[in-house]
Design a protein around this motif. Structure first.
Motif, PDB file in Angstrom:
ATOM      1  N   LYS A   1      67.340  78.895 -76.063  1.00  0.00           N
ATOM      2  CA  LYS A   1      68.067  77.654 -75.734  1.00  0.00           C
ATOM      3  C   LYS A   1      69.054  77.846 -74.577  1.00  0.00           C
ATOM      4  O   LYS A   1      69.830  76.949 -74.245  1.00  0.00           O
ATOM      5  CB  LYS A   1      68.850  77.159 -76.971  1.00  0.00           C
ATOM      6  N   HIS A   2      69.054  79.031 -73.985  1.00  0.00           N
ATOM      7  CA  HIS A   2      70.016  79.312 -72.917  1.00  0.00           C
ATOM      8  C   HIS A   2      69.757  78.383 -71.719  1.00  0.00           C
ATOM      9  O   HIS A   2      68.617  78.171 -71.334  1.00  0.00           O
ATOM     10  CB  HIS A   2      69.899  80.777 -72.492  1.00  0.00           C
TER      11      HIS A   2
ATOM     12  N   SER B   1      67.946  72.250 -67.966  1.00  0.00           N
ATOM     13  CA  SER B   1      66.862  72.562 -68.885  1.00  0.00           C
ATOM     14  C   SER B   1      67.243  73.826 -69.658  1.00  0.00           C
ATOM     15  O   SER B   1      68.398  74.254 -69.617  1.00  0.00           O
ATOM     16  CB  SER B   1      65.565  72.752 -68.100  1.00  0.00           C
ATOM     17  N   THR B   2      66.264  74.406 -70.360  1.00  0.00           N
ATOM     18  CA  THR B   2      66.516  75.668 -71.063  1.00  0.00           C
ATOM     19  C   THR B   2      65.482  76.684 -70.597  1.00  0.00           C
ATOM     20  O   THR B   2      64.442  76.316 -70.049  1.00  0.00           O
ATOM     21  CB  THR B   2      66.360  75.500 -72.587  1.00  0.00           C
TER      22      THR B   2
ATOM     23  N   GLN C   1      63.511  78.355 -72.383  1.00  0.00           N
ATOM     24  CA  GLN C   1      62.266  78.179 -73.134  1.00  0.00           C
ATOM     25  C   GLN C   1      61.375  77.105 -72.487  1.00  0.00           C
ATOM     26  O   GLN C   1      60.174  77.308 -72.302  1.00  0.00           O
ATOM     27  CB  GLN C   1      62.601  77.761 -74.566  1.00  0.00           C
ATOM     28  N   THR C   2      61.987  75.975 -72.141  1.00  0.00           N
ATOM     29  CA  THR C   2      61.226  74.887 -71.525  1.00  0.00           C
ATOM     30  C   THR C   2      60.663  75.337 -70.184  1.00  0.00           C
ATOM     31  O   THR C   2      59.498  75.103 -69.867  1.00  0.00           O
ATOM     32  CB  THR C   2      62.138  73.654 -71.329  1.00  0.00           C
TER      33      THR C   2
END
Ligand SMILES: [Zn+2]
Length: 535
Positions: A128-129, A162-163, A165-166
Motif C-alpha cells: 500500500k506504499h 497510486s500505490t 501494488q497497483t
C-alpha cells in the motif's frame, strides 16, 4: 543609501575575482559589521560585498568541435573491494572532466543485496506504499513530438497518486504484453534482435515515480545496503554535508525509487542546487542516459526559453539534432542492471528507460570547493528566478564552518576560503538589513534558533530566511477563531502583503556577533593551515 527588495539569499557570487582582492582576505567579522553599520559604507568594501542579481548566467564562449560532440561515457569496472573504496575511484568521479561515470560491479564486490529494491519485494512487504504515477506518451529517445507530430521541447505528463501494488500490476502486465506482441511479430517478420524491445510510438504509458523510502522503520534494511557504498556515495556520512543538515530533504538526503516501463522519461534537468547524484539501476531492464557538461547549461536554458518552456520549473526533452547543431556535447550511455551512475555537480541530464526496471536515487554534496561554488551560484540564480532552493545554503554554510573538523576530508583550503567569502557577504547583508530596520523603527525581537532545525522559508517566494524573518504582529485566525500557524516572509514579500510597519515583527534568530565568531574561527583556521602549507 536605500536598499530595497533584499533577502538573505541575495549576494553576488563572483568568488574568483574576490579572492584577488586582498582587502577581505583577513577582514575580521567586527570589521565587516562596522563597514556595514554605516549610512555610506566604506566604498571599496561595499563594492566588493554589494549584491547585483544576475538574471541570467553568462553563455560559454565556445562551441564544441564536431569531433567532441559525442564523447564516450567512462565505464569503470570495479573488480575488488579495495578498488571500490579507493581514492582513485573518488578522484576520477569527482574530476570536473567527467560529468558522468558508470561504475560497474560495485554492488557485487561490496555484497549489496539489491533485491530489496525490486518490485517483488515492494509488493510483498509494502503493497500500500504510495507511488506517484505520471502518464506519458512513449517516443523514440532522440526527440519529442507533440500530438500532431511536430517537434517540441516541452513535454506533458499528468500526475496521480497510486500505490506500489497497483503500479506493479501495470508494470508486469505491460512487460508481458509487449514481450508476447514482439515475439509474435518476430515470428512473422523474422527480424529484430532477441531481447531488444521496440517502443510502440505514441502509446500511453505510466511511469511510477517518487516512491519515498525515507522511513527508517520500513526501509532500515535498504539504508543498510546503501551504506555499504564508499563514503562519498553513501546516503549518510558525516563527511557528506547534505546528510548532516539534521532533517530530511525528500529525494535529496533520502532514498527515492522509480518504477519504469519501456519508454518512461525523466525530463531534462540539473539536480537541485547542482548537487551530485547517485543512481542505481535495479533491473531487470536497461535505462538510457543523456548527459551534457555543466558549462553548457546556460545555452540549454536559452534553448528552453526559445522553445517557450521554463528551464527550472518546466518539463522539457531536448532534440538531439538541435543540440548537435548548437555545438553542445552529449554523453549517451546505457545503465545496465546493477550499474551505478555518478553524476558530477551540475551535469544536465535526461533519462529514458529502454526496458522494464526500477531505479533508486539520491544526492550527495557539496563534496569539494567547485561543488560549493556551483551550489551557491545556483542558489543565487534560483533566487532571481523565484524558484525554490531545496537546500538552505546559508544555514548549511555556517554548519560546515562550525563542524569543519567533521568535514576535514572535503574542506580544502579553497573550500574554506569560499565558505568564508560567502559568510562575510551574508553577515554584511544581515547587518545592513538590521541597521535599516532599526532606523525605520521596526520592532525587532531576538528569538534564538538552534542548529539542525528545519529552516524557515518565505511563504510567498520560497526563499530561505536565514537569521531574519518577518512575521505578522497579530496572527491570522481561522473561521473558528483559532490562531493560524505563524507564516514567515522575506522583507520584499512582507511589504507586498502590507506596507504598514507596525503590522510586522522582525524576528532575529542569531546575534551577528555569534555568526561572526564562526567566521573568525574559520579565518584563523585558514591562516594557520596556509602557514603550514607554506612551510
Ligand atoms: Zn519572499
Amino acid at each position: 543609501m536605500v536598499e530595497n527588495n533584499i533577502a538573505a539569499g541575495d549576494f553576488k557570487v563572483a568568488f574568483p575575482e574576490l579572492i584577488q582582492r586582498h582587502v577581505l582576505e583577513h577582514a575580521s567579522s567586527a570589521e565587516i559589521l562596522s563597514f556595514a553599520n554605516d549610512d555610506e559604507p566604506y566604498p571599496e568594501i561595499s563594492a566588493t560585498l554589494e549584491c547585483k542579481l544576475r538574471s541570467i548566467a553568462p553563455l560559454p564562449k565556445f562551441k564544441a568541435e564536431k569531433s567532441e560532440l559525442f564523447p564516450t561515457t567512462p565505464v569503470i569496472n570495479v573488480q575488488s573491494r579495495a578498488e571500490a573504496l579507493s581514492q582513485k575511484l573518488y578522484d576520477f568521479c569527482l574530476n570536473k572532466q567527467n560529468p558522468v561515470t558508470i561504475i560497474r560491479g560495485l554492488s557485487q564486490v561490496l555484497g549489496m543485496n539489491l533485491s530489496l529494491f525490486t518490485t517483488k519485494w515492494l509488493v510483498d512487504q509494502v503493497p500500500k506504499h504510495p507511488c506517484e504515477v505520471r502518464k506519458q506518451f512513449a517516443q523514440a529517445p532522440e526527440f519529442n513530438l507533440d500530438e500532431w507530430g511536430r517537434n517540441q521541447w516541452e513535454t506533458h505528463s499528468t500526475k496521480q497518486r497510486s500505490t506500489v501494488q497497483t503500479y506493479a500490476k501495470y508494470q508486469v502486465q505491460s512487460f508481458v504484453e509487449t514481450r508476447d506482441f514482439q515475439l509474435r511479430k518476430r515470428k512473422f517478420d523474422d527480424a529484430g534482435l532477441e531481447g531488444e524491445y521496440v517502443i510502440g510510438m505514441n502509446k500511453q504509458i505510466k511511469f511510477g515515480t517518487n516512491v519515498d523510502l525515507s522511513e527508517p522503520k520500513l526501509f532500515g534494511d535498504h539504508l543498510d545496503e546503501i551504506n555499504k557504498l564508499p563514503w562519498w556515495l553513501r546516503l549518510n556520512d558525516r563527511r557528506n554535508p547534505l546528510s548532516q543538515v539534521g532533517y530530511p530533504i525528500l529525494g535529496m538526503n533520502t532514498l527515492q525509487l522509480y518504477m519504469k516501463v519501456l519508454g518512461s522519461r525523466t525530463p531534462g534537468h540539473q539536480e537541485n542546487l547542482n548537487m551530485c547524484a547517485v543512481n542505481i539501476n535495479i533491473g531487470p531492464g536497461d535505462t538510457e542516459w543523456f548527459c551534457t557538461p555543466p558549462e553548457y547549461w546556460a545555452v540549454i536554458q536559452k534553448m528552453c526559453r526559445d522553445n517557450n518552456v521554463n528551464y527550472l520549473s518546466g518539463s522539457w526533452w531536448p532534440n538531439l539534432k538541435e543540440l548537435e547543431d548548437a555545438g553542445i556535447p552529449v554523453l549517451r550511455c546505457t545503465q545496465k542492471p546493477g550499474d551505478l551512475i555518478f553524476l558530477n555537480a551540475g551535469t544536465v541530464h535526461w533519462v529514458q528507460s529502454t526496458g522494464w526496471c526500477n531505479n533508486v536515487a539520491w544526492n550527495v554534496g557539496p563534496l569539494n570547493a567547485d561543488h560549493f561554488k556551483q551550489a551557491i551560484e545556483r542558489y543565487q540564480f534560483n533566487f532571481g528566478e523565484g524558484y525554490q532552493s531545496l537546500i538552505p545554503m546559508a544555514q548549511l554554510t555556517w554548519l560546515m564552518a562550525r563542524e569543519r573538523e567533521n568535514f576535514s576530508a572535503i574542506l580544502s583550503h579553497d573550500f574554506k576560503i569560499f565558505l568564508k567569502l560567502c559568510m562575510q557577504r551574508i553577515l554584511w547583508r544581515l547587518q545592513r538589513q538590521l541597521y535599516k530596520y532599526k532606523k525605520l523603527e521596526y520592532r525587532i525581537v531576538y528569538q534564538p534558533e538552534f542548529d539542525k532545525t528545519p529552516p524557515n522559508y518565505c511563504e510567498k517566494c520560497d526563499c530561505e530566511l536565514f537569521c531574519i524573518l518577518f512575521v505578522k504582529a497579530v496572527p491570522d485566525f481561522d473561521d473558528n477563531g483559532k490562531p493560524l500557524p505563524l507564516e514567515t516572509f522575506c522583507e520584499k514579500c512582507a511589504h507586498n502583503v502590507c506596507t504598514v510597519r507596525q503590522n510586522w515583527i522582525v524576528l532575529q534568530q542569531h546575534t551577528l556577533e555569534d555568526l561572526g565568531q564562526v567566521i573568525d574561527e574559520l579565518v584563523a583556521d585558514t591562516i594557520v593551515k596556509k602557514e603550514n602549507v607554506d612551510d
